[in-house]
Motif scaffolding. Sequence first.
Motif, mmCIF file in Angstrom:
data_model
loop_
_atom_site.group_PDB
_atom_site.id
_atom_site.type_symbol
_atom_site.label_atom_id
_atom_site.label_comp_id
_atom_site.label_asym_id
_atom_site.label_seq_id
_atom_site.Cartn_x
_atom_site.Cartn_y
_atom_site.Cartn_z
ATOM 1 N N ALA A 1 -5.296 4.793 -6.465
ATOM 2 C CA ALA A 1 -4.761 5.886 -5.633
ATOM 3 C C ALA A 1 -4.239 7.020 -6.505
ATOM 4 N N TYR B 1 -13.921 5.027 -4.415
ATOM 5 C CA TYR B 1 -12.908 4.146 -4.998
ATOM 6 C C TYR B 1 -12.891 2.764 -4.337
ATOM 7 N N ASP B 2 -13.870 2.473 -3.490
ATOM 8 C CA ASP B 2 -13.816 1.244 -2.681
ATOM 9 C C ASP B 2 -13.681 -0.026 -3.508
ATOM 10 N N CYS C 1 -12.106 5.085 -0.017
ATOM 11 C CA CYS C 1 -13.368 4.340 0.100
ATOM 12 C C CYS C 1 -14.533 5.307 0.248
ATOM 13 N N ALA D 1 0.843 -1.214 0.000
ATOM 14 C CA ALA D 1 0.000 0.000 0.000
ATOM 15 C C ALA D 1 0.866 1.248 0.000
ATOM 16 N N PHE E 1 -6.675 -1.039 -5.976
ATOM 17 C CA PHE E 1 -5.990 -0.117 -5.059
ATOM 18 C C PHE E 1 -4.988 0.796 -5.764
ATOM 19 N N SER F 1 -9.713 -1.302 -3.240
ATOM 20 C CA SER F 1 -9.247 -0.373 -2.212
ATOM 21 C C SER F 1 -9.856 -0.701 -0.841
ATOM 22 N N TYR G 1 -6.439 5.203 2.137
ATOM 23 C CA TYR G 1 -7.378 4.218 1.575
ATOM 24 C C TYR G 1 -8.777 4.379 2.155
#
Lengths: 287, 287, 287, 287
Positions: D277, D269-270, D265, D168, D274, D230, D261
Amino acid sequence: MGSHMAQNLLKKGYQVIAYDLSTEAMKTIIEAGGQSASSPAEVASQTKQLVTMLPSSPHVMEVYTGTDGIFSTVQAGSLLIDSSTIDPAVSKDMAALADTHGANFMDAPVSGGVQAAKDGNLTFMVGGREAAYEEAVTLLSNMGKNVVHCGEVGTGETAKICNNMMLAIHMIGLSEATNLGVKLGMDPKLLAKVMNMSTGRSWSSEMYHPYPGIVETAPSNRNYEGGFGSALMAKDLGLAQNAATSTKCPTPLGSAAHQIYRLMCNSGYDKKDFSSAILFLQEKDTK
Amino acid sequence: MGSHMAQNLLKKGYQVIAYDLSTEAMKTIIEAGGQSASSPAEVASQTKQLVTMLPSSPHVMEVYTGTDGIFSTVQAGSLLIDSSTIDPAVSKDMAALADTHGANFMDAPVSGGVQAAKDGNLTFMVGGREAAYEEAVTLLSNMGKNVVHCGEVGTGETAKICNNMMLAIHMIGLSEATNLGVKLGMDPKLLAKVMNMSTGRSWSSEMYHPYPGIVETAPSNRNYEGGFGSALMAKDLGLAQNAATSTKCPTPLGSAAHQIYRLMCNSGYDKKDFSSAILFLQEKDTK
Amino acid sequence: MGSHMAQNLLKKGYQVIAYDLSTEAMKTIIEAGGQSASSPAEVASQTKQLVTMLPSSPHVMEVYTGTDGIFSTVQAGSLLIDSSTIDPAVSKDMAALADTHGANFMDAPVSGGVQAAKDGNLTFMVGGREAAYEEAVTLLSNMGKNVVHCGEVGTGETAKICNNMMLAIHMIGLSEATNLGVKLGMDPKLLAKVMNMSTGRSWSSEMYHPYPGIVETAPSNRNYEGGFGSALMAKDLGLAQNAATSTKCPTPLGSAAHQIYRLMCNSGYDKKDFSSAILFLQEKDTK
Amino acid sequence: MGSHMAQNLLKKGYQVIAYDLSTEAMKTIIEAGGQSASSPAEVASQTKQLVTMLPSSPHVMEVYTGTDGIFSTVQAGSLLIDSSTIDPAVSKDMAALADTHGANFMDAPVSGGVQAAKDGNLTFMVGGREAAYEEAVTLLSNMGKNVVHCGEVGTGETAKICNNMMLAIHMIGLSEATNLGVKLGMDPKLLAKVMNMSTGRSWSSEMYHPYPGIVETAPSNRNYEGGFGSALMAKDLGLAQNAATSTKCPTPLGSAAHQIYRLMCNSGYDKKDFSSAILFLQEKDTK
């Protein structure tokens, strides 16, 4: 804390039956006129008004639900007040268990520190049923000067950890701004004066300034001794972070503040007042 | 801002000769009784008291040192007051150049916003020589109600950016704590009340709460319109970060706040009041 | 760095005329067969291929634009290569000034450190006109093994500061994860092995691990001596932050990394290798 | 995931008795030749090799310790493998309870995603007793290509959450650096190339670049669909933060990544991969 609170109850004429792992604390209570019990269960079997004051969530769970815990003997109609600063989710769990015994559990964490406990000047932030609140106020008023009802069970803890998260953020921010102002050639006293007449003021800048010589009573004037230790602040920030994680609530500055207090604990500031953040952020003479 | 300030001087009986790139602003000044100049140089050739109000450091450098800039015609003994919010290092550079012309440069950024400029209620944070301060106060008092001497040249800017860094940190922190409290089931009004009687209070929590319905006059009650835009806050935080970088001063929360306002600008909050941080941190309905 | 680079040119048969404030560096060059000049201007008057290697943006501005600076004597058609790590905006300014003298300025910061400079193993990241690139490669190949054209002037610096921002973020993150793994009872060597066969790997985890005993050649095995100092990393992160501020680009982790390296410099890690972040984050014995 | 894993066991000739809340998943297993059970307890009563794959810590506690849970019927000598990504402290608790039934509990979270589960290409990070490890490898090898023993029970989870915390951090950092490079005028492909031959490289920059057009197979080339969402990353970062809080281990970048993150969410973008970002950090067209 608990010992001071019990002594204030004794001074007001209450009978107190107490249990504490510390024999020293127990001795103080007995000398002040209290009785001693051998377990939380024994206390709960003898009174219908209980106040608990414990360091963390697991301790609370143990004292209420453990063997010889309060719930093993609690009487129907009892008022159970927990003044520990813990996870509000644990407060809710305890309240639900209390209900099954016909008892009322309320969370009532305090602000004000050891001196306020001694002087009976604590502020209690209380969560729990409206119906039990009056009885709680009557009891708590003997130990504090402010009692605020915050809503359903858990909201006392919520108010406490939200407030302390703000406090930590303010103190670190103020430390940063003061260090920066000084580096840029400004007198810190003058900077505090400007902030306090402007939009940057806070309780921290007015009452508890981290730079020595600005607020006379602040721990910054006594080498950051006494006051509210950085390790305790780190603990409260940890509670806020746990609550934020479980509710998926973003708290970028609260989280950053938590990390900074953790770093401070790792660097020897754990027992210093939390306003020593200003020292942690400054250049240290490491030669 | 500059236009309102000039109009207040005209109302107090001052003669004003003005220069602005905006023809609209110039028209307003002329209608109010002022004279127009065709360049900063022309202004400087006709008066020994100048006030500049510009958006950023490069503009200030241009207006003072450019062709047709103030320094091309400035008269010895002039008082040059810059009310822009800029890098304190630039203020110091301008002051050093002013010295070579026998003039006095002072930095005097304001707090209070457009409405305060209109009402003559600005606060001026002034940096510069003690010797020139009295003359500055006499002039600035016509445009503001508070004039504070912060020390040597550059300290006015320093006070301003330190104060606004605090303000940004408080507002984001308060937004986080309020969102968290609400997620945990607490009434935001009650949470504000508890904070304001406790150690978590700040100017933001008392006077400018980001949650609607708590402080009547706050922009949160008018859809975060008006007030102090997030883009302007991001700019001031950028100045603080530049100053922190050049003095090697750690400002972890100030830096994090800067990033958050930048993210907000990227996400459409640039013109919203900076208290809209509370919205940015909340869950958005993205369906 | 510059001295080693000059010696490599001399070894390859180039004539070198050098200027350095350090008499020691000048002595080394002369002993190696170079000539000395009394100013950058003298160098520029005698050669049409110049390489500068300086600590920061203001030094570069001074050496190029100052009295006795390169631009005071530079010959039309000269190739000016600056290998300093500085603000890309300054590189662009220098290039624009070079154009007015009919010269070509290219930014060509290096990666690889002092040892690579000695061994002629540097990597040059070059920004500037395609037309001048071939001449630059011919020259730089004598001092390094990789020369990469990154685009227009300033992109060499851009590549360098973006890369180093990544490196800093990776190193702090890896330090955090390793400390956490160890606290949770995991063998750090095994954790590194798992990461390196999985999605968490990086150059830092494979080649420069901050935990001792994992990568033999890493500074972590020699008490974090040598390597790339934390103060230099803080400087590069400051350049990245300045660039991010002026382009309004959010860089939350880059900014947090910058703060952490600043804190480390304040706490005595300034000359330790930047992988000592792992120590800074650990609990220190402060008794 | 669990369904694909079970199907791979069936393909290898194993008998499988399965329980899932989803009737669809159960149908798939039955069609593939498996048997269905009506509860975890029924499964545990019929086999001595169990694999669980669940969304979070509370689900694992329920499935093992609940009414009709595994521990209600588990046979002595059973091997209990939990492939969920959960709090390592919960894994340790489950292992302690398993011991009281004479069973062996191992944590064995996976990396590789749904596609790898389908293809039998998962990597298992296994924590638990050496004595039970061989039996675990034999079983898990039918579902994955790598099985790594990480140490005592809980270390599988530890490796997983430490690795994903790194991942991450790398992805956000790479997104920041790429956005910054582009803003400064650099070609993102060229920037990736420079990083990948230098010290800023990571698995993310080489295999899963967040900028479209650089790594063909990356989700950035299919509008960030598929991949690792995400919200799942936020969950894993929450586990890392809980572990860091309970061990008092500072993780400033891990914590900042968690907040980012969470913000993603909250901003829609949930369900995106990921690596989106990079979009979250860019300027959005909000007109």
